[in-house]
Motif scaffolding. Structure first.
Motif, PDB file in Angstrom:
ATOM      1  N   ARG A   1       0.841  -1.190   0.000  1.00  0.00           N
ATOM      2  CA  ARG A   1       0.000   0.000   0.000  1.00  0.00           C
ATOM      3  C   ARG A   1       0.878   1.242   0.000  1.00  0.00           C
ATOM      4  O   ARG A   1       1.961   1.256   0.595  1.00  0.00           O
ATOM      5  N   THR A   2       0.419   2.296  -0.686  1.00  0.00           N
ATOM      6  CA  THR A   2       1.152   3.559  -0.651  1.00  0.00           C
ATOM      7  C   THR A   2       0.945   4.235   0.695  1.00  0.00           C
ATOM      8  O   THR A   2      -0.005   3.924   1.425  1.00  0.00           O
TER       9      THR A   2
ATOM     10  N   LYS B   1      -3.996   5.292  -0.669  1.00  0.00           N
ATOM     11  CA  LYS B   1      -4.927   5.400  -1.788  1.00  0.00           C
ATOM     12  C   LYS B   1      -4.682   4.376  -2.897  1.00  0.00           C
ATOM     13  O   LYS B   1      -5.566   4.144  -3.713  1.00  0.00           O
ATOM     14  N   GLN B   2      -3.479   3.801  -2.957  1.00  0.00           N
ATOM     15  CA  GLN B   2      -3.162   2.882  -4.042  1.00  0.00           C
ATOM     16  C   GLN B   2      -2.479   1.632  -3.503  1.00  0.00           C
ATOM     17  O   GLN B   2      -1.895   1.644  -2.407  1.00  0.00           O
TER      18      GLN B   2
ATOM     19  N   GLU C   1      -0.253  -1.758 -10.662  1.00  0.00           N
ATOM     20  CA  GLU C   1      -1.254  -1.251  -9.723  1.00  0.00           C
ATOM     21  C   GLU C   1      -2.428  -2.230  -9.630  1.00  0.00           C
ATOM     22  O   GLU C   1      -2.884  -2.769 -10.643  1.00  0.00           O
TER      23      GLU C   1
ATOM     24  N   GLU D   1      -6.321  -2.955  -8.672  1.00  0.00           N
ATOM     25  CA  GLU D   1      -7.595  -2.248  -8.583  1.00  0.00           C
ATOM     26  C   GLU D   1      -8.228  -2.439  -7.201  1.00  0.00           C
ATOM     27  O   GLU D   1      -8.074  -3.498  -6.575  1.00  0.00           O
TER      28      GLU D   1
END
Length: 250
Positions: A114-115, A119-120, A128, A130
């Motif tokens: 996770r970032t 958020k990503q 990436e 979904e």
């Protein structure tokens, strides 16, 4: 009487003309011999001048010896840079493996990160993921973040590229050594060869030489992988790994 003298006059004239032609041929041949001799002398003088010039610019034995010492110094610095590179590769590979072990694992076996902003999500190959597959909120924030994993992978790629560059530089040093060993190298060629080696020198080799000469800053001696915040990568990894060590993959 005029008619009886005519044949005699004709023969005399023919003899005189033949004599003139013979004299002309001799003069021509003599001029050719002189010209050829002059050309040969000119060529001899030019050859001597070339030999004198060549003798003036041929690298002397002390110059060649000094250059060989220079090659030995560069070669030793390259070997040391390769050893440092190998150590750094081992360390970064261990950090990457630790992150992969502690990463969130999807049902299909992919490890994801996770970032920091939550958020990503990215998998270990940079793809990436979904939100329909995995919601970033599902990933424990104590697990390694994508930014840290990405940076470590980039560091590994840089170190591997550096290693290839070091091997190529070793080949250039070997070629230079062979060129000097063949002999008959001029001062100009020796200078050009040294300039080429200096220009092609990898940064890691130059750092070794600078350190040996006492020119390298303390920050460089402490570790070339120091991040901008002043912490070593090992310490930074330990900080985010600490709480996560209690987590099982998944």
């Amino acid at each position: 009487m005029e008619q009886t003298r005519a044949p005699h006059s004709w023969k005399a004239e023919f003899a005189r003309r033949a004599e003139w032609q013979r004299a002309d041929r001799e003069r021509f041949n003599e001029e050719q011999r002189k010209k050829q001799k002059q050309e040969q002398e000119k060529a001899r003088i030019e050859e001597q001048a070339d030999m004198m010039l060549l003798g003036a610019v041929l690298a002397s034995e002390p110059q060649i010896t000094a250059f060989k010492v220079r090659l030995d110094t560069y070669d030793a610095a390259t070997v040391e840079a390769l050893q440092q590179n190998e150590q750094l590769l081992v360390q970064v590979r261990e950090r990457i493996d630790a992150m992969l072990f502690e990463a969130h694992v999807l049902p299909d076996g992919r490890r994801v990160f996770r970032t920091r902003d939550g958020k990503q999500v990215f998998d270990e190959h940079g793809q990436e993921i979904e939100p329909e597959i995995v919601d970033p909120r599902q990933i424990d924030p104590r697990r390694p973040f994508w930014e840290d994993y990405r940076d470590e992978v980039a560091t590994e790629a840089r170190l591997r590229a550096e290693r290839e560059q070091l091997h190529q530089y070793q080949d250039r040093l070997d070629q230079a050594r062979e060129q000097v060993r063949e002999g008959s190298i001029t001062e100009r060629e020796l200078d050009d060869l040294g300039a080429d080696l200096d220009q092609a020198m990898p940064a890691s080799v130059r750092r070794v030489l600078d350190r040996q000469a006492g020119k390298e800053p303390a920050s460089k001696r402490d570790g070339q992988d120091r991040p901008a915040d002043g912490q070593s990568l090992d310490r930074r990894v330990d900080q985010f790994q600490g709480p996560a060590k209690a987590l099982a993959p998944g």
